[in-house]
Design a protein around this motif. Structure first.
Motif, short mmCIF file in Angstrom:
data_model
loop_
_atom_site.label_atom_id
_atom_site.label_comp_id
_atom_site.label_asym_id
_atom_site.label_seq_id
_atom_site.Cartn_x
_atom_site.Cartn_y
_atom_site.Cartn_z
N ILE A 270 -13.63 -0.22 -2.40
CA ILE A 270 -13.14 1.12 -2.09
C ILE A 270 -13.83 1.65 -0.83
O ILE A 270 -13.18 2.19 0.06
N LYS A 271 -15.14 1.46 -0.74
CA LYS A 271 -15.89 1.93 0.42
C LYS A 271 -15.43 1.21 1.68
O LYS A 271 -15.24 1.83 2.72
N GLN A 272 -15.23 -0.10 1.59
CA GLN A 272 -14.78 -0.88 2.73
C GLN A 272 -13.39 -0.44 3.18
O GLN A 272 -13.13 -0.30 4.37
N ALA A 273 -12.50 -0.23 2.24
CA ALA A 273 -11.13 0.18 2.57
C ALA A 273 -11.09 1.59 3.15
O ALA A 273 -10.18 1.93 3.90
N SER A 274 -12.08 2.41 2.82
CA SER A 274 -12.09 3.80 3.26
C SER A 274 -12.76 3.98 4.62
O SER A 274 -12.70 5.06 5.19
N LYS A 275 -13.41 2.95 5.15
CA LYS A 275 -14.15 3.08 6.40
C LYS A 275 -13.25 3.38 7.59
O LYS A 275 -13.55 4.25 8.40
N ALA A 276 -12.20 2.63 7.73
CA ALA A 276 -11.30 2.81 8.86
C ALA A 276 -10.02 3.48 8.40
O ALA A 276 -9.58 3.28 7.28
N ALA B 205 -4.67 3.18 -2.05
CA ALA B 205 -4.24 3.88 -3.25
C ALA B 205 -4.50 3.04 -4.49
O ALA B 205 -4.99 3.54 -5.50
N ASP B 206 -4.21 1.76 -4.41
CA ASP B 206 -4.42 0.86 -5.54
C ASP B 206 -5.89 0.75 -5.90
O ASP B 206 -6.27 0.79 -7.07
N LEU B 207 -6.76 0.65 -4.89
CA LEU B 207 -8.19 0.57 -5.15
C LEU B 207 -8.73 1.84 -5.80
O LEU B 207 -9.67 1.80 -6.57
N GLN B 208 -8.12 2.96 -5.46
CA GLN B 208 -8.54 4.23 -6.03
C GLN B 208 -7.92 4.46 -7.40
O GLN B 208 -8.25 5.43 -8.09
N GLY B 209 -6.98 3.59 -7.78
CA GLY B 209 -6.30 3.76 -9.06
C GLY B 209 -5.28 4.89 -9.03
O GLY B 209 -5.00 5.51 -10.05
N LEU B 210 -4.72 5.14 -7.85
CA LEU B 210 -3.77 6.23 -7.67
C LEU B 210 -2.46 5.70 -7.13
O LEU B 210 -2.40 4.61 -6.57
N ASP B 211 -1.42 6.50 -7.26
CA ASP B 211 -0.19 6.20 -6.55
C ASP B 211 -0.29 6.89 -5.19
O ASP B 211 -1.28 7.57 -4.90
N LEU B 212 0.71 6.73 -4.34
CA LEU B 212 0.62 7.29 -2.99
C LEU B 212 0.51 8.81 -3.00
O LEU B 212 -0.27 9.39 -2.24
N SER B 213 1.26 9.48 -3.86
CA SER B 213 1.17 10.94 -3.90
C SER B 213 -0.19 11.40 -4.41
O SER B 213 -0.75 12.38 -3.93
N GLY B 214 -0.76 10.66 -5.37
CA GLY B 214 -2.10 10.98 -5.87
C GLY B 214 -3.14 10.78 -4.79
O GLY B 214 -4.10 11.56 -4.67
N LEU B 215 -2.97 9.73 -3.98
CA LEU B 215 -3.89 9.49 -2.87
C LEU B 215 -3.81 10.61 -1.85
O LEU B 215 -4.84 11.10 -1.37
N MET B 216 -2.61 11.07 -1.55
CA MET B 216 -2.44 12.16 -0.59
C MET B 216 -3.10 13.45 -1.11
O MET B 216 -3.73 14.19 -0.35
N ARG B 217 -2.98 13.71 -2.41
CA ARG B 217 -3.64 14.90 -2.98
C ARG B 217 -5.15 14.76 -2.88
O ARG B 217 -5.86 15.70 -2.57
N GLU B 218 -5.67 13.55 -3.14
CA GLU B 218 -7.11 13.30 -3.06
C GLU B 218 -7.61 13.50 -1.64
O GLU B 218 -8.66 14.09 -1.42
N ILE B 219 -6.86 13.02 -0.67
CA ILE B 219 -7.23 13.18 0.74
C ILE B 219 -7.23 14.65 1.11
O ILE B 219 -8.15 15.12 1.80
N SER B 220 -6.23 15.39 0.67
CA SER B 220 -6.16 16.81 1.04
C SER B 220 -7.29 17.62 0.42
O SER B 220 -7.68 18.66 0.97
N LYS B 221 -7.87 17.15 -0.69
CA LYS B 221 -9.01 17.84 -1.29
C LYS B 221 -10.26 17.73 -0.42
O LYS B 221 -11.10 18.60 -0.42
N ARG B 222 -10.36 16.63 0.32
CA ARG B 222 -11.54 16.37 1.15
C ARG B 222 -11.38 17.11 2.42
O ARG B 222 -11.91 17.64 3.14
#
Length: 71
Positions: free
Chosen positions: A36-42, A54-71
């Protein structure tokens, strides 16, 4: 597998076997965190990069987008 089956299988193991199992689980958790850390670097460059993240985070694409918007 239900909880009774898992409990029964774990109870049948010796302390040494349980210790080995714990070490394997710890290793898998560490590998997953590193991936997850490696995939998140770039920043993702393609659709497959986004799907992999998204798969590494255990999320679907919309869940990943929500997670990104929280940060």
């Amino acid at each position: 597998m239900n909880s009774c089956t898992a409990d029964d299988k774990l109870m049948a193991l010796s302390l040494e076997q349980l210790d080995q199992l714990q070490r394997k689980l710890d290793l898998k958790v560490a590998e997953k965190k590193a991936a997850i850390k490696q995939a998140s670097k770039a920043p993702p460059r393609s659709q497959s990069d986004i799907e992999k993240l998204a798969d590494l985070q255990g999320l679907d694409l919309s869940g990943l987008m929500r997670e990104i918007s929280k940060r």
